[in-house]
Write a protein that holds these residues in place. Structure first.
Motif, PDB file in Angstrom:
ATOM      1  N   LEU A 106     127.578  -7.061   7.370  1.00  0.00           N
ATOM      2  CA  LEU A 106     126.991  -7.452   8.642  1.00  0.00           C
ATOM      3  C   LEU A 106     125.462  -7.418   8.576  1.00  0.00           C
ATOM      4  O   LEU A 106     124.785  -8.340   9.038  1.00  0.00           O
ATOM      5  N   ILE A 107     124.914  -6.380   7.987  1.00  0.00           N
ATOM      6  CA  ILE A 107     123.455  -6.273   7.855  1.00  0.00           C
ATOM      7  C   ILE A 107     122.922  -7.440   7.020  1.00  0.00           C
ATOM      8  O   ILE A 107     121.922  -8.083   7.386  1.00  0.00           O
ATOM      9  N   ALA A 108     123.582  -7.752   5.918  1.00  0.00           N
ATOM     10  CA  ALA A 108     123.156  -8.878   5.076  1.00  0.00           C
ATOM     11  C   ALA A 108     123.212 -10.194   5.848  1.00  0.00           C
ATOM     12  O   ALA A 108     122.296 -11.022   5.760  1.00  0.00           O
ATOM     13  N   ALA A 109     124.272 -10.382   6.629  1.00  0.00           N
ATOM     14  CA  ALA A 109     124.412 -11.618   7.408  1.00  0.00           C
ATOM     15  C   ALA A 109     123.332 -11.713   8.482  1.00  0.00           C
ATOM     16  O   ALA A 109     122.801 -12.805   8.739  1.00  0.00           O
ATOM     17  N   ARG A 110     122.988 -10.601   9.090  1.00  0.00           N
ATOM     18  CA  ARG A 110     121.926 -10.616  10.115  1.00  0.00           C
ATOM     19  C   ARG A 110     120.579 -10.964   9.483  1.00  0.00           C
ATOM     20  O   ARG A 110     119.789 -11.693  10.063  1.00  0.00           O
ATOM     21  N   ARG A 111     120.333 -10.431   8.278  1.00  0.00           N
ATOM     22  CA  ARG A 111     119.077 -10.790   7.601  1.00  0.00           C
ATOM     23  C   ARG A 111     119.064 -12.271   7.267  1.00  0.00           C
ATOM     24  O   ARG A 111     118.082 -12.961   7.516  1.00  0.00           O
ATOM     25  N   GLN A 112     120.168 -12.784   6.725  1.00  0.00           N
ATOM     26  CA  GLN A 112     120.241 -14.201   6.361  1.00  0.00           C
ATOM     27  C   GLN A 112     120.094 -15.103   7.575  1.00  0.00           C
ATOM     28  O   GLN A 112     119.523 -16.194   7.477  1.00  0.00           O
ATOM     29  N   ALA A 113     120.585 -14.641   8.728  1.00  0.00           N
ATOM     30  CA  ALA A 113     120.470 -15.421   9.967  1.00  0.00           C
ATOM     31  C   ALA A 113     119.114 -15.218  10.640  1.00  0.00           C
ATOM     32  O   ALA A 113     118.862 -15.779  11.703  1.00  0.00           O
ATOM     33  N   ARG A 114     118.249 -14.432  10.022  1.00  0.00           N
ATOM     34  CA  ARG A 114     116.917 -14.128  10.551  1.00  0.00           C
ATOM     35  C   ARG A 114     116.969 -13.502  11.947  1.00  0.00           C
ATOM     36  O   ARG A 114     116.143 -13.787  12.809  1.00  0.00           O
ATOM     37  N   CYS A 115     117.970 -12.645  12.139  1.00  0.00           N
ATOM     38  CA  CYS A 115     118.146 -11.962  13.417  1.00  0.00           C
ATOM     39  C   CYS A 115     117.015 -10.955  13.603  1.00  0.00           C
ATOM     40  O   CYS A 115     116.823 -10.076  12.761  1.00  0.00           O
ATOM     41  N   GLN A 116     116.285 -11.096  14.679  1.00  0.00           N
ATOM     42  CA  GLN A 116     115.169 -10.201  14.959  1.00  0.00           C
ATOM     43  C   GLN A 116     115.537  -9.060  15.913  1.00  0.00           C
ATOM     44  O   GLN A 116     114.768  -8.133  16.082  1.00  0.00           O
ATOM     45  N   ASP A 117     116.698  -9.180  16.541  1.00  0.00           N
ATOM     46  CA  ASP A 117     117.113  -8.138  17.483  1.00  0.00           C
ATOM     47  C   ASP A 117     117.523  -6.880  16.729  1.00  0.00           C
ATOM     48  O   ASP A 117     118.197  -6.957  15.702  1.00  0.00           O
ATOM     49  N   PRO A 118     117.157  -5.720  17.246  1.00  0.00           N
ATOM     50  CA  PRO A 118     117.546  -4.475  16.572  1.00  0.00           C
ATOM     51  C   PRO A 118     119.042  -4.228  16.678  1.00  0.00           C
ATOM     52  O   PRO A 118     119.710  -4.681  17.611  1.00  0.00           O
ATOM     53  N   LEU A 119     119.564  -3.498  15.719  1.00  0.00           N
ATOM     54  CA  LEU A 119     120.961  -3.073  15.693  1.00  0.00           C
ATOM     55  C   LEU A 119     120.975  -1.573  15.478  1.00  0.00           C
ATOM     56  O   LEU A 119     120.276  -1.069  14.592  1.00  0.00           O
ATOM     57  N   ASN A 120     121.744  -0.867  16.289  1.00  0.00           N
ATOM     58  CA  ASN A 120     121.942   0.562  16.073  1.00  0.00           C
ATOM     59  C   ASN A 120     123.381   0.808  15.686  1.00  0.00           C
ATOM     60  O   ASN A 120     124.306   0.293  16.321  1.00  0.00           O
ATOM     61  N   VAL A 121     123.571   1.577  14.625  1.00  0.00           N
ATOM     62  CA  VAL A 121     124.885   1.943  14.117  1.00  0.00           C
ATOM     63  C   VAL A 121     125.054   3.429  14.426  1.00  0.00           C
ATOM     64  O   VAL A 121     124.345   4.267  13.865  1.00  0.00           O
ATOM     65  N   TYR A 149     115.188  -5.241   5.146  1.00  0.00           N
ATOM     66  CA  TYR A 149     115.466  -5.724   6.503  1.00  0.00           C
ATOM     67  C   TYR A 149     116.019  -4.577   7.357  1.00  0.00           C
ATOM     68  O   TYR A 149     115.600  -4.376   8.505  1.00  0.00           O
ATOM     69  N   ALA A 150     116.974  -3.826   6.807  1.00  0.00           N
ATOM     70  CA  ALA A 150     117.596  -2.729   7.554  1.00  0.00           C
ATOM     71  C   ALA A 150     116.575  -1.652   7.911  1.00  0.00           C
ATOM     72  O   ALA A 150     116.641  -1.065   8.994  1.00  0.00           O
ATOM     73  N   GLU A 151     115.627  -1.392   7.027  1.00  0.00           N
ATOM     74  CA  GLU A 151     114.574  -0.407   7.322  1.00  0.00           C
ATOM     75  C   GLU A 151     113.810  -0.789   8.584  1.00  0.00           C
ATOM     76  O   GLU A 151     113.396   0.074   9.351  1.00  0.00           O
ATOM     77  N   ARG A 152     113.617  -2.093   8.779  1.00  0.00           N
ATOM     78  CA  ARG A 152     112.865  -2.590   9.939  1.00  0.00           C
ATOM     79  C   ARG A 152     113.719  -2.765  11.189  1.00  0.00           C
ATOM     80  O   ARG A 152     113.216  -2.611  12.301  1.00  0.00           O
ATOM     81  N   SER A 153     114.987  -3.125  11.025  1.00  0.00           N
ATOM     82  CA  SER A 153     115.766  -3.614  12.169  1.00  0.00           C
ATOM     83  C   SER A 153     117.049  -2.857  12.494  1.00  0.00           C
ATOM     84  O   SER A 153     117.685  -3.148  13.505  1.00  0.00           O
ATOM     85  N   VAL A 154     117.472  -1.919  11.643  1.00  0.00           N
ATOM     86  CA  VAL A 154     118.749  -1.243  11.856  1.00  0.00           C
ATOM     87  C   VAL A 154     118.523   0.260  11.924  1.00  0.00           C
ATOM     88  O   VAL A 154     117.951   0.852  11.012  1.00  0.00           O
ATOM     89  N   GLY A 155     118.971   0.840  13.020  1.00  0.00           N
ATOM     90  CA  GLY A 155     118.875   2.287  13.187  1.00  0.00           C
ATOM     91  C   GLY A 155     120.228   2.947  13.001  1.00  0.00           C
ATOM     92  O   GLY A 155     121.273   2.338  13.245  1.00  0.00           O
ATOM     93  N   PHE A 156     120.199   4.176  12.556  1.00  0.00           N
ATOM     94  CA  PHE A 156     121.414   4.983  12.399  1.00  0.00           C
ATOM     95  C   PHE A 156     121.210   6.301  13.156  1.00  0.00           C
ATOM     96  O   PHE A 156     121.128   7.369  12.553  1.00  0.00           O
TER      97      PHE A 156
END
Length: 169
Positions: A106-121, A149-156
């Motif tokens: 999912l993270i890879a697909a969001r990067r490929q889709a240039r998703c700028q919205d944050p994601l929290n897991v 990409y995850a460092e910038r856009s995905v929180g855990f």
């Protein structure tokens, strides 16, 4: 448009706590569960009820408008996850490693889709530092560009759940 929550684990706690709370808050729900019979029943019914008990009485909450998938439906899950704001796990801690490849995909697909919205897991398991532990399972599965990409856009962010969800009678 409603915010979307992808809930990994549609068991009693996934539906009875996470799903109920997210639905009450107006979130669009997507459940993923490995129990094919459960997924089929959820799809067929299109709704379920949660009984909320308090000292001063009880009430029922109707949960509807959700979608349910089995983990083999990866393309559909990833498509749903492209616009998710949250991925919530309710799997039991020993099942977290098995969920890591899906979240990495999912993270890879969001990067490929240039998703700028944050994601929290958020791992809603009965364990301390669950999301931190889960991140350790996901991180090695990411390519370097996906990791950046995850460092910038995905929180855990870490969380812990505490609500009694009895087994159905």
């Amino acid at each position: 448009m409603k915010p979307r929550a992808l809930i990994l684990g549609a068991g009693c706690s996934g539906r009875g706590q996470l799903g109920q709370l997210a639905h009450a808050a107006g979130w669009d729900l997507v459940f993923v569960d490995r129990d094919r019979d459960l997924v089929a029943r959820l799809r067929q019914a299109g709704r379920y009820r949660v009984r909320l008990c308090r000292a001063d009485g009880e009430r029922e909450a109707l949960i509807d408008g959700f979608r349910a998938y089995g983990p083999e439906e990866t393309d559909a899950i990833v498509r749903e996850g492209l616009s998710a704001a949250l991925v919530l796990t309710c799997l039991f801690s020993h099942n977290l490693p098995a969920a890591a490849p899906l979240v990495a995909q999912l993270i890879a697909a969001r990067r490929q889709a240039r998703c700028q919205d944050p994601l929290n897991v958020i791992c809603c398991e009965n364990m301390q530092h669950g999301s931190t532990v889960f991140r350790r399972h996901v991180w090695p599965l990411l390519a370097p560009t996906d990791r950046a990409y995850a460092e910038r856009s995905v929180g855990f962010p870490d969380a812990m759940i505490s609500r009694v969800v009895p087994l159905p009678a």
